[in-house]
Design a protein around this motif. Structure first.
Motif, mmCIF file in Angstrom:
data_model
loop_
_atom_site.group_PDB
_atom_site.id
_atom_site.type_symbol
_atom_site.label_atom_id
_atom_site.label_comp_id
_atom_site.label_asym_id
_atom_site.label_seq_id
_atom_site.Cartn_x
_atom_site.Cartn_y
_atom_site.Cartn_z
ATOM 1 N N CYS A 92 12.779 -75.280 33.101
ATOM 2 C CA CYS A 92 12.443 -73.993 32.477
ATOM 3 C C CYS A 92 12.548 -72.851 33.459
ATOM 4 C CB CYS A 92 11.017 -74.037 31.907
ATOM 5 S SG CYS A 92 9.718 -73.950 33.174
ATOM 6 N N THR A 93 12.631 -71.662 32.896
ATOM 7 C CA THR A 93 12.435 -70.461 33.688
ATOM 8 C C THR A 93 10.927 -70.353 33.901
ATOM 9 O OG1 THR A 93 14.280 -69.489 32.516
ATOM 10 C CG2 THR A 93 12.855 -67.970 33.726
ATOM 11 N N ASP A 143 10.526 -75.342 21.986
ATOM 12 C CA ASP A 143 11.474 -76.344 22.468
ATOM 13 C C ASP A 143 11.984 -75.945 23.857
ATOM 14 O OD1 ASP A 143 11.265 -77.740 20.116
ATOM 15 O OD2 ASP A 143 12.930 -76.653 19.158
ATOM 16 N N TRP A 144 12.739 -76.832 24.469
ATOM 17 C CA TRP A 144 13.354 -76.481 25.739
ATOM 18 C C TRP A 144 14.178 -75.219 25.537
ATOM 19 C CZ3 TRP A 144 15.502 -81.338 28.782
ATOM 20 C CH2 TRP A 144 14.423 -82.199 29.051
ATOM 21 N N GLU A 145 14.138 -74.341 26.524
ATOM 22 C CA GLU A 145 14.786 -73.041 26.353
ATOM 23 C C GLU A 145 16.311 -73.181 26.318
ATOM 24 O OE1 GLU A 145 13.021 -71.685 29.945
ATOM 25 O OE2 GLU A 145 14.947 -71.540 30.997
ATOM 26 N N GLU A 146 16.930 -72.154 25.745
ATOM 27 C CA GLU A 146 18.383 -72.120 25.751
ATOM 28 C C GLU A 146 18.850 -72.011 27.201
ATOM 29 O OE1 GLU A 146 21.383 -69.637 22.959
ATOM 30 O OE2 GLU A 146 19.509 -70.480 22.197
ATOM 31 N N GLY A 147 19.894 -72.749 27.547
ATOM 32 C CA GLY A 147 20.401 -72.693 28.922
ATOM 33 C C GLY A 147 19.616 -73.563 29.889
ATOM 34 N N TRP A 148 18.814 -74.508 29.364
ATOM 35 C CA TRP A 148 18.041 -75.369 30.271
ATOM 36 C C TRP A 148 18.955 -76.185 31.167
ATOM 37 C CZ3 TRP A 148 19.136 -80.487 30.130
ATOM 38 C CH2 TRP A 148 19.650 -81.031 28.955
ATOM 39 N N GLU A 149 20.174 -76.434 30.699
ATOM 40 C CA GLU A 149 21.102 -77.256 31.478
ATOM 41 C C GLU A 149 21.362 -76.648 32.851
ATOM 42 O OE1 GLU A 149 21.617 -76.255 28.351
ATOM 43 O OE2 GLU A 149 22.291 -77.927 27.098
ATOM 44 N N GLU A 150 21.495 -75.322 32.881
ATOM 45 C CA GLU A 150 21.745 -74.673 34.176
ATOM 46 C C GLU A 150 20.563 -74.849 35.105
ATOM 47 O OE1 GLU A 150 22.925 -70.547 33.532
ATOM 48 O OE2 GLU A 150 24.087 -71.347 31.829
ATOM 49 N N ASP A 182 9.676 -83.660 26.019
ATOM 50 C CA ASP A 182 10.152 -82.732 24.996
ATOM 51 C C ASP A 182 9.014 -82.157 24.183
ATOM 52 O OD1 ASP A 182 12.805 -84.611 25.178
ATOM 53 O OD2 ASP A 182 13.259 -82.581 24.458
#
Ligand SMILES: *[C@@H]1O[C@H](CO)[C@@H](O)[C@H](O)[C@H]1NC(C)=O
Ligand SMILES: *[C@@H]1O[C@H](CO)[C@@H](O)[C@H](O)[C@H]1NC(C)=O
Length: 422
Positions: free
Chosen positions: A319-320, A360-367, A288
């Motif tokens: 990440c993207t 931080d981890w990007e939004e939508g990292w779950e996908e 993180d």
């Protein structure tokens, strides 16, 4: 009787009892030979090892692979020790189960971890084939003795010398867990594997990792020493490699000073006279933490967990991709640790992908995670998001019942700490 006659010739008087004893004595070597022959044919003893010193006293010499000749009938005994905080264990745990614990279903699992609000995630380990020992403890201040201050450096350690000592203590805790188990069971492990709970594994642990009389670590992430994010070795090698706190006075006496974790590790293996071998391994450390991007010469590259090829414990996150192919190759070749990456040129140029980890981890990292890790891991991730306290407590209770050595607060406490609101 011929014996009596011979004896008489020699001028010695022999009773009946004496002659039967002589008969027994003359048969004994034959009997032993017979037993040895049977044992040899059944593979119980190896003719070349039969009269050599016990395994633990033999000098390091052989370089053959698994299985050692004297355990042909018995699978080697393996201990797998997981260390560290459970921070993202809902993401890494399923990959560890699949690629380590279920790959070696006869291995005994040991867990050594600090108690915090994420420790409840360890209930996932209930899926492990075998659990031998669990220790979840409240960290205590570790004394910063003069030799510890001399040997270690707080540079680049987020929590200074105390942080290093806590980490060393965590690693060395594996040894005390394992040796307590060994002495209770009058057994010894042939192999000890130490790895981190925050490791995300993308492929199975290969049997080539088991190398006698050698300590195996991944290449890369050396930071002036040796990569200390994974290690495996036979029992003696592991004792030397995992004794991270207790070897400090010897490092001090040998004149080693101002070391970080990796260089202390290298020095410690050196004074223990241990051969080291670097073998590529398919895992990364899910982190993180934020890092500058692009990383400078002394910086830390953060890989995308979807990179192809062995990441050898490099830091990663979902990440993207910010930079892959030529771009990633260029960044990595600018690192001070560059040589350790370029050894894997074949995969690096097409396979390595880097994240911009400045935030931080990007939004939508779950996908991103679900896509990389697959449906099974995605289901585990979603289950953890939704888990309720009583389900957590039930799992901990089941785990406690099947774990021989349980040194942890009650499940209710561990679950309450992490799931206050549920
Ligand atoms: C320990 O370090 C010395 C000096 O760098 C080196 O010559 C020696 O080979 C090392 N020993 C081992 C076992 O790696
Ligand atoms: C990395 O991401 C940050 C935002 O988190 C952005 O400001 C920065 O420009 C990015 N750096 C590069 C080199 O793309």
């Amino acid at each position: 009787m011929s014996i009596q006659r011979i004896s008489t010739v020699a001028g010695i008087r022999i009773t009946n009892l004496d002659s039967s004893r002589i008969l027994f004595l003359s048969l004994t070597p034959l009997l032993l030979l017979f037993i040895a022959l049977i044992a040899y044919r059944r593979g119980i003893i190896d003719p070349f090892l039969a009269f050599s010193p016990p395994k633990s006293l033999q000098p390091f010499s052989s370089t053959e692979l698994l299985p050692p000749p004297d355990t042909a009938d018995q699978p080697p005994r393996i201990a797998i020790c997981l260390v560290g905080g459970a921070r993202r264990f809902e993401l890494t745990g399923p990959s560890i189960l699949k690629n380590l614990l279920k790959q070696y279903p006869n291995a005994d699992l040991f867990l050594n971890s600090p108690l915090d609000e994420n420790a409840y995630k360890f209930f996932l380990l209930n899926d492990a084939p075998r659990i031998a020992g669990v220790r979840i403890f409240e960290p205590e201040w570790i004394e910063e003795t003069e030799s510890r201050i001399r040997v270690l450096s707080s540079r680049n350690s987020p929590n200074g010398i105390q942080g290093l000592l806590q980490y060393f203590n965590l690693v060395e805790g594996c040894l005390s867990l394992i040796s307590a188990y060994e002495s209770r069971h009058h057994c010894t492990y042939d192999w000890i594997i130490r790895t981190r709970v925050d490791g995300f594994w993308t492929g199975p642990l290969d049997p080539s990792t088991f190398q006698p009389a050698t300590y195996v670590v991944p290449p890369g992430s050396r930071f002036g020493g040796l990569n200390d994010r994974f290690g495996s070795g036979d029992r003696l090698a592991s004792i030397a490699a995992l004794s991270r706190l207790s070897l400090i006075p010897r490092l001090d006496a040998s004149g080693y000073h101002n070391l970080n974790s990796e260089s202390a590790f290298k020095a410690q293996l050196n004074i223990s006279n241990l051969q080291v071998r670097e073998i590529p391994l398919p895992f990364c450390v899910l982190s993180d933490r934020r890092y500058d991007f692009p990383p400078g010469r002394h910086g830390v590259p953060v890989a995308s967990m979807g990179s192809v090829g062995p990441l050898n414990g490099a830091k990663c996150r979902p990440c993207t991709v910010a930079c892959g192919g030529e771009c990633a190759a260029k960044i990595v070749s600018g690192l001070i640790d560059e040589r350790s990456w370029t050894e894997w040129r074949e995969w690096r140029e097409e396979g390595l992908e880097l994240c911009n980890a400045t935030g931080d981890w990007e939004e939508g990292w779950e996908e991103v995670f679900d896509r990389v890790a697959g449906e099974e891991a995605a289901a585990k991730r979603r289950r953890m998001v939704a888990v309720e306290r009583n389900a957590c407590e039930e799992e901990f209770e089941k785990m406690r019942q099947r774990t021989e050595s349980w040194d942890a607060p009650p499940g209710e406490e561990i679950c309450r700490l992490g799931l206050r609101k549920k």
